[in-house]
Each structure stands twice: as structure tokens, then as C-alpha cells.
Write a protein that holds these residues in place. Structure first.
Motif, PDB file in Angstrom:
ATOM      1  N   GLY A 130      23.558  32.177  76.135  1.00 61.52           N
ATOM      2  CA  GLY A 130      24.220  31.624  74.952  1.00 61.52           C
ATOM      3  C   GLY A 130      25.678  31.305  75.385  1.00 61.52           C
ATOM      4  N   ALA A 131      26.629  32.025  76.215  1.00 61.27           N
ATOM      5  CA  ALA A 131      27.807  31.710  76.572  1.00 61.27           C
ATOM      6  C   ALA A 131      27.719  30.254  77.354  1.00 61.27           C
ATOM      7  CB  ALA A 131      28.284  32.611  77.575  1.00 61.27           C
ATOM      8  N   VAL A 132      26.707  30.167  78.418  1.00 57.69           N
ATOM      9  CA  VAL A 132      26.896  28.882  79.107  1.00 57.69           C
ATOM     10  C   VAL A 132      26.321  27.714  78.602  1.00 57.69           C
ATOM     11  CG1 VAL A 132      25.476  27.790  81.239  1.00 57.69           C
ATOM     12  CG2 VAL A 132      26.195  30.278  81.163  1.00 57.69           C
ATOM     13  N   ALA A 133      25.470  27.927  77.539  1.00 60.41           N
ATOM     14  CA  ALA A 133      24.911  26.857  76.480  1.00 60.41           C
ATOM     15  C   ALA A 133      26.252  26.296  75.663  1.00 60.41           C
ATOM     16  CB  ALA A 133      23.777  27.170  75.661  1.00 60.41           C
ATOM     17  N   TYR A 134      27.023  27.473  75.138  1.00 62.21           N
ATOM     18  CA  TYR A 134      28.008  26.807  74.435  1.00 62.21           C
ATOM     19  C   TYR A 134      29.250  26.148  75.301  1.00 62.21           C
ATOM     20  CZ  TYR A 134      31.961  27.078  71.398  1.00 62.21           C
ATOM     21  OH  TYR A 134      33.084  26.922  70.256  1.00 62.21           O
ATOM     22  N   ALA A 135      29.518  26.679  76.378  1.00 61.67           N
ATOM     23  CA  ALA A 135      30.219  25.911  77.373  1.00 61.67           C
ATOM     24  C   ALA A 135      29.878  24.583  77.716  1.00 61.67           C
ATOM     25  CB  ALA A 135      30.599  26.751  78.746  1.00 61.67           C
ATOM     26  N   GLY A 136      28.439  24.427  78.151  1.00 61.20           N
ATOM     27  CA  GLY A 136      28.026  23.081  78.484  1.00 61.20           C
ATOM     28  C   GLY A 136      27.907  22.184  77.263  1.00 61.20           C
ATOM     29  N   ALA A 137      27.979  22.573  76.059  1.00 64.43           N
ATOM     30  CA  ALA A 137      27.790  21.795  74.921  1.00 64.43           C
ATOM     31  C   ALA A 137      29.018  21.409  74.826  1.00 64.43           C
ATOM     32  CB  ALA A 137      27.026  22.088  73.707  1.00 64.43           C
ATOM     33  N   SER A 138      30.271  22.076  74.834  1.00 64.88           N
ATOM     34  CA  SER A 138      31.533  21.777  74.596  1.00 64.88           C
ATOM     35  C   SER A 138      32.041  20.671  75.389  1.00 64.88           C
ATOM     36  CB  SER A 138      32.600  23.181  74.723  1.00 64.88           C
ATOM     37  OG  SER A 138      31.881  23.995  73.794  1.00 64.88           O
ATOM     38  N   VAL A 139      31.547  20.484  76.610  1.00 65.17           N
ATOM     39  CA  VAL A 139      31.890  19.534  77.537  1.00 65.17           C
ATOM     40  C   VAL A 139      31.601  18.276  76.899  1.00 65.17           C
ATOM     41  CG1 VAL A 139      31.977  18.773  79.956  1.00 65.17           C
ATOM     42  CG2 VAL A 139      31.747  21.046  79.783  1.00 65.17           C
ATOM     43  N   ARG A 140      30.880  17.963  76.056  1.00 61.83           N
ATOM     44  CA  ARG A 140      30.405  16.806  75.443  1.00 61.83           C
ATOM     45  C   ARG A 140      31.657  16.090  74.676  1.00 61.83           C
ATOM     46  NH1 ARG A 140      24.772  15.813  72.235  1.00 61.83           N
ATOM     47  NH2 ARG A 140      25.148  13.476  71.859  1.00 61.83           N
ATOM     48  N   ALA A 141      32.733  16.731  74.296  1.00 59.76           N
ATOM     49  CA  ALA A 141      33.708  16.271  74.035  1.00 59.76           C
ATOM     50  C   ALA A 141      34.456  15.076  74.977  1.00 59.76           C
ATOM     51  CB  ALA A 141      34.620  17.164  73.385  1.00 59.76           C
TER      52      ALA A 141
END
Length: 698
Positions: free
Chosen positions: A105-116
Motif C-alpha cells: 500500500g505504501a509503495v503504491a501510494y508513492a508510485g501513484a503520487s509521482v503521476r503529478a
């Protein structure tokens, strides 16, 4: 039968003209890079090298061949290290299910945030999160296993990074040519759709100019990367692109407004002209592709045929009809069509000084770089679309990994893999991608099964990965469906080589079942976990579209009143901004309709408003290039009309009689006919937009 004929024509057109835009050199290089670890896995009897093959493929997928080599190497190495660490953490915590799922969950949140930070960074972040989720589903645990999996992943990524920069490279000139061919192919398809609309298939008008603008941005960026070495045959298309798009927008607006019987009958006379114009664009693409060996006379011959076809339209109309609104509308179309045909057949300009200037003018705005660490943390913590998407992807990844581990299947990681890729920022986008994903997965499973039946040697089966990996990387430029078709076949064969526990057809069936399960997980999460409803954006999207259109109308009015521009943003930039805002409003309306179970008055009003705003921009944008052909009276009338339309879009109530009818005199000049059609379209559309403004912005 008509649908079959249309699909056949599109396939033939793509085979003759569209396939040349595919980056086959880059795709073949990526295929060789991906197949090397798979062949070594079979030869050395090391199944874990298949994990290296997956890492190599993801590295090739995230690579940006058009960027400088040093930048590509740095980003590739960082991507490999991040994926290896994420994979190692997930496997090391495997024996503690709660901790392992929390890591995912933590890695998925960080990876998706980079989309910005942009689509390229977002893809790398998503692939890193996917590597973590997939690793959490592997039947491996402990520090030793984590080290081995991380090492093989890093080896595959480093191999792809180094080989991708050292093997054969397509030159910048070649990339500029491919991007230009893609732009010409998109323009040819748009002209064909306008031809179908002229024949009565108005549904074709729903596919607007958004794809053409995307191809234009890609072409401009590719030419700008040539640093002045781009062929002049490519740069001249950048020079003429805005004018061509403006003329196409005017033609699309005229066709969309031809609802009465007279205009529909006149439109049928224009259909052959659109066909000939599409063939002229294809001839220009062939001339660019063949280079010095091409015959320039072919383009001139096509232009002559277009002009001959267009000149026959007015006599054909007058033979059965008299002067009237139908003839006025027909002349307006003929004027724009002939101007577009002449523009697209202009001689190649050889002035090298214009190369850099053209690239600087049309280059898409670069996304600003992120600020300091504190600003970045504040951005991620803010309640914005990227934060909600990151939270949603985090929940979906944890649920997918949980279900995959509870199922006990050795191929359970496919469930997590599918969930990670189909989950999108909005529900409507998730459903659209899910449908394409399921269809592509089913056909890809059939293709993998068909390829595996005649091939029983593992080494030959590994070599079959080469065309599949090449097709996967090349199909990204075609469609998501074709991309998934090759991707599924590729992954099934690589998975079979890594874990040969059953026949490939069994893996194909398991892949299809788990993909459906992954789609269901993504859909449920999109529906209930912090749902990002598009209807909440409807008012703000409409306000931006109104603001952008009003700014463009004001600029057109000033241009017509004073031919010398007064500085500031150019008309082309204002038109582009208005079109992008209208496209955003259209996407928001489509998503809102999908989310709503009942008919909503605000959505219906927003849909009509969007169409009227598009008509306003499309009706006036040809004046950017043909206003010199208007007399002073017409310029004054259109300038006042644009000013009144601007006032009606920016105020809830205003005075003035906007619904004045255009003049009834029927001069023979095509420019006068076009001016009268502009008055009619702008008057009606501005009035309707004014009436709907308050209902949509409530």
C-alpha cells in the motif's frame, strides 16, 4: 455492411500509410533486449532470469528514446533500483502478511503520487508499484529470496538501460519524420471522418480534433529535439499546422450546422472532395517518406483532382436548385476546402532558419519541475485528484494482493497486475480501460495458446517472445487494445518459461480468469473508495471552457477591428487553450453521464453548451487566415458580432440584439458566403450559450 466496409478501409489505410509512423527500430531493439534474459533462462536453467526479462521489458516501456542519452541512463538506473528495493521489501515481509500488504500500500501510494510530475514519471511510478505488488504474490519469503529476486530484477533493468543506449538508435531526423507521418495520418483520418459526415454519418463528427492536436505536439517536440537539423519537409508542416487545423475546424463546424434538407443535399456533393483531399494528404505523406526519390508531381496531380472535384459542385447544385441558403452554405465549404487543399500542397520550403523558430513557436509547454521537499510533501498531502488517485490505488493494490494470496494460486500475481493497470483516476476511465483490457486479454490468451501448440522446444518458445515483445512496444502507438493483445501473449509465454507448471493454454485460462477478478477489484475500489465523481467538476470545467472561449472571441474581435496584433497571446494559442478547455468539458460530461443513473438537467445543458462553444470557436477560427479576403464592411460586422458574443458569454444578462439576422444580399463572392455563414452560426450559438450559462454554473 457499411460498418464492415468502413473498418476495412481504415485497416487498408493504416497498412499503406499509418504503419510507417510506428517506431519499429525502437520496438525491435526493445524486443531483442527483452528476449535475451528469456533465452538465457532456458539455456542456463535459471527460471529467475524470467523475472529479469519482465524487468527489462518494463524498463524499455518506461524509456524515452527521444531524450538525451545521459538522462535516459540516469532515469533507467533509478527506476531499476527503485523496483528492486520495492520487490525486496515485499518479499522480505512475506511471512508477515499484514506488514507485507502495508508495504504494498505504501509503495503504491508513492508510485501513484509521482503521476503529478507528468505521464512519463507516472508510468515509472506505476511500474515500480506493480513490481512491488507482483512480488508480494510470489511464493517466496525471507531475506535470501528477497535478495535474489531484487538482484535479478536489478540485473534485467540495468541490462535494458545499458543495451537501450548502446544498441542501434533511430536518429533524431528519423524520429521527426515518423512524428510528421503520424500527424499526416491523423489528419487524413480526420478528413475521412468529415467525408463520412458529409455523406450523412454525423456520428463521425464526435471524433474531433483532439487526436490531431496530440500528434501535432509530438511532431513539434520531435522537430525541436533535432536542434535545427530537421528536414525542411517536416518543418513546413509545423509552420502550416495551426492554419490547417483552423480550416479543418471551420469545415467541421459548417458540417455540424448543416441540419436542414438543403444543406444536407449540398453536403453530399462535397463528399467526393473530402475523399480526394484525404488522398492528397496520403500523397504528401508518401512524398515525405520516400525523400529525394519521390515524385513531387503526384501531390500536384492530387491537388488538381481536388480542385476539379470542388469546381464541379456548384454547377451540379445549380442544375437542380436555385440560389439560396443551400448555395451560400455550399460556397462557404468550397472556399475553405480549396484553401486547405492549396495549403497542404505548398512546395517544400528550404529555409533552415525557420526550423528553430518553428520548433520554438509550437513546442508544448513544459511541465514545471517540482519544488523543494516541503512543497512536495504539502502537494501530496493536499486534497487533490492525484492524492485521491494515489489513495485509491493503494487500497486496490492491498486488496488485490490479499485476494491473490488467499486464492493460493501460483499465478495469483496476475490479479494484482491487472488491478494496478486498469485502475484510473476516475470511474469512467477505469471502466473504459477495463473493457479494453478484458477483450485484449482474451484474444491475447488465444494467441499465446495458438503459438505454444506447434512449439514444444523451450528455446524456440523463448525466441517466440521476440516478435511478441516487439509488437507490444510498437502497438502502443496504435491503440490500447492492440497493445494488450501483444502484452498478454508476451507475459503468458515468459511466465510459462519461468514457472513451467502446466501447459501454456492452462496459463492462458488462468490469466483470463484472474484478469477478470482483477478488473472487478479495480471497479469496486473505484466505485466506493473515495470516489472521484466527475459531476463535481462539471461547473468548474464549464467555467473554464466559457472563459477560454470568451478570451478567444475577444481576441478575434480585436484582430478584425485592428489588423495589427497588439501583443500578448496569439490567436493560435488562445484557440488552442479554448479547444483544450472544451475537450475537458466534453470528457467531464461523458464521465458524468456514465456515473449518473438518471437524466440530469445540468448535464444535458452542459452538453448543449459544450457543442455551442465548439461551434463558436470553429466558426471564427478560419478568420485567423482568411480575414484579409473580407471587405471593410464584413470585418466591421464580424468584429461587432464577436464582441457581442464575448459579452453574452461573460455576463449573466446584457443588452443588445445579438439575434440579428445576417444580411440577405447574395453576393457571388465565396468570402461573403463564408461571412454570412459565420454570422448565422455565431449568432445562434452565442445566444444558446448565454441562456444555458447560468444553468450549468449553478
Amino acid at each position: 455492411m457499411q460498418l464492415f466496409a468502413s473498418g476495412r478501409d481504415q485497416l487498408l489505410r493504416f497498412w499503406h500509410h499509418g504503419r510507417h509512423q510506428l517506431p519499429m527500430a525502437d520496438a525491435l531493439r526493445g524486443g531483442v533486449i527483452c528476449v535475451a534474459p528469456a533465452v538465457l533462462a532456458v539455456t542456463l536453467h535459471m527460471p529467475l532470469l524470467c523475472w529479469s526479462a519482465i524487468a527489462a521489458f518494463w524498463t524499455c516501456l518506461a524509456d524515452e528514446p527521444g531524450r538525451p542519452g545521459f538522462e535516459r541512463h540516469c532515469k533507467g538506473l533509478v527506476f531499476g533500483v527503485a523496483g528492486a528495493l520495492a520487490s525486496a521489501c515485499a518479499i522480505a515481509a512475506h511471512s508477515l502478511p499484514v506488514l507485507s500488504i502495508a508495504v504494498v500500500g505504501a509503495v503504491a501510494y508513492a508510485g501513484a503520487s509521482v503521476r503529478a510530475r507528468g505521464p512519463a514519471s507516472g508510468l515509472r511510478g506505476l511500474l515500480t508499484a506493480t513490481a512491488c505488488s507482483v512480488s508480494a504474490c510470489f511464493p517466496a519469503h525471507g531475506i535470501d529470496a528477497a535478495t535474489r529476486y531484487a538482484g535479478f530484477y536489478l540485473v534485467g533493468s540495468v541490462w535494458a538501460t545499458l543495451a537501450g543506449g548502446s544498441l542501434w538508435q533511430a536518429g533524431r531526423t528519423k524520429r521527426a519524420q515518423q512524428a510528421t507521418l503520424a500527424y499526416l495520418h491523423a489528419m487524413s483520418l480526420l478528413v475521412n471522418r468529415l467525408g463520412y459526415a458529409a455523406q450523412g454519418n454525423r456520428a463521425r463528427l464526435e471524433q474531433g480534433r483532439a487526436e490531431l492536436r496530440t500528434k501535432l505536439d509530438a511532431m513539434t517536440a520531435a522537430i525541436a529535439n533535432c536542434c535545427g537539423d530537421a528536414p525542411s519537409a517536416c518543418t513546413r508542416w509545423v509552420d502550416d499546422a495551426e492554419q490547417a487545423i483552423a480550416l479543418l475546424a471551420g469545415l467541421e463546424t459548417l458540417l455540424a450546422g448543416g441540419h436542414d434538407a438543403a444543406r444536407r443535399e449540398a453536403a453530399s456533393l462535397l463528399a467526393p472532395g473530402y475523399v480526394q483531399l484525404a488522398l492528397q494528404i496520403d500523397a504528401s505523406a508518401a512524398h515525405l517518406r520516400d525523400g529525394p526519390g519521390a515524385l513531387p508531381s503526384v501531390v500536384e496531380q492530387r491537388l488538381a483532382r481536388v480542385q476539379q472535384t470542388l469546381r464541379a459542385c456548384e454547377p451540379a447544385w445549380l442544375s437542380t436548385h436555385g440560389p439560396g441558403e443551400g448555395l451560400t452554405w455550399l460556397r462557404a465549404n468550397l472556399d475553405l476546402l480549396e484553401r486547405l487543399a492549396v495549403l497542404l500542397a505548398r512546395d517544400v520550403r528550404m529555409h533552415a532558419a525557420r526550423v528553430v523558430a518553428a520548433g520554438a513557436r509550437g513546442a508544448p509547454p513544459e511541465r514545471p519541475r517540482p519544488g523543494r521537499l516541503t512543497a512536495r510533501i504539502a502537494e501530496l498531502a493536499a486534497r487533490n485528484a492525484y492524492a485521491r488517485y494515489a489513495a485509491r490505488l493503494s487500497v486496490a493494490a492491498m486488496l488485490a494482493v490479499t485476494f491473490a494470496r488467499l486464492s493460493g494460486l501460483q499465478q495469483g500475481y496476475w490479479l494484482a497486475l491487472t488491478t494496478m493497470f486498469i485502475l484510473q483516476p476516475t470511474l469512467s476511465q477505469t471502466v473504459k480501460v477495463s473493457g479494453l483490457r478484458i477483450g485484449g486479454t482474451l484474444l491475447g490468451a488465444v494467441l499465446a495458446t495458438a503459438l505454444s501448440f506447434p512449439v514444444h522446444d523451450p528455446l524456440l518458445l523463448a525466441l517466440v517472445v521476440l516478435p511478441l515483445a516487439t509488437g507490444t512496444l510498437a502497438a502502443r502507438a496504435v491503440s490500447y487494445f492492440s497493445y494488450i493483445l501483444f502484452l498478454t501473449s508476451h507475459f503468458i509465454l515468459v511466465a510459462h518459461l519461468g514457472t513451467p507448471a502446466g501447459a501454456p493454454w492452462a496459463l492462458a485460462i488462468a490469466r483470463a480468469e484472474l484478469s477478470v477478478a482483477g478488473v472487478l477489484v479495480g471497479f469496486v475500489v473505484s466505485l466506493f473508495a473515495w470516489p472521484d465523481r466527475e459531476r463535481h467538476r462539471l461547473g468548474s470545467s464549464a467555467a473554464r471552457a466559457l472563459e477560454g472561449t470568451a478570451a478567444y472571441l475577444d481576441a478575434v474581435a480585436r484582430r478584425l477591428a485592428q489588423p495589427v496584433p497588439r501583443g500578448g497571446e496569439t490567436l493560435g494559442k488562445l484557440r488552442r487553450r479554448a479547444c483544450l478547455d472544451i475537450d475537458t468539458l466534453e470528457a467531464t460530461i461523458g464521465a458524468t453521464r456514465f456515473e449518473s443513473l438518471v437524466v440530469d438537467q445540468q448535464v444535458a445543458c452542459a452538453s448543449v453548451l459544450m457543442q455551442r462553444l465548439r461551434t463558436l470557436v470553429g466558426a471564427l477560427c478560419p478568420l485567423e487566415y482568411v480575414d484579409a479576403m473580407l471587405d471593410d464592411t464584413e470585418r466591421a460586422r464580424l468584429s461587432g458580432l464577436a464582441q457581442r458574443a464575448h459579452a453574452w458569454l461573460t455576463h449573466d444578462a446584457c443588452s443588445g440584439d445579438l439575434l440579428q439576422h445576417p444580411r440577405e444580399d447574395s453576393g457571388p463572392e465565396a468570402s461573403s458566403c463564408h461571412a454570412r455563414e459565420i454570422e448565422r452560426e455565431v449568432s445562434e450559438s452565442a445566444c444558446v450559450a448565454h441562456l444555458l450559462r447560468s444553468r450549468v454554473l449553478r
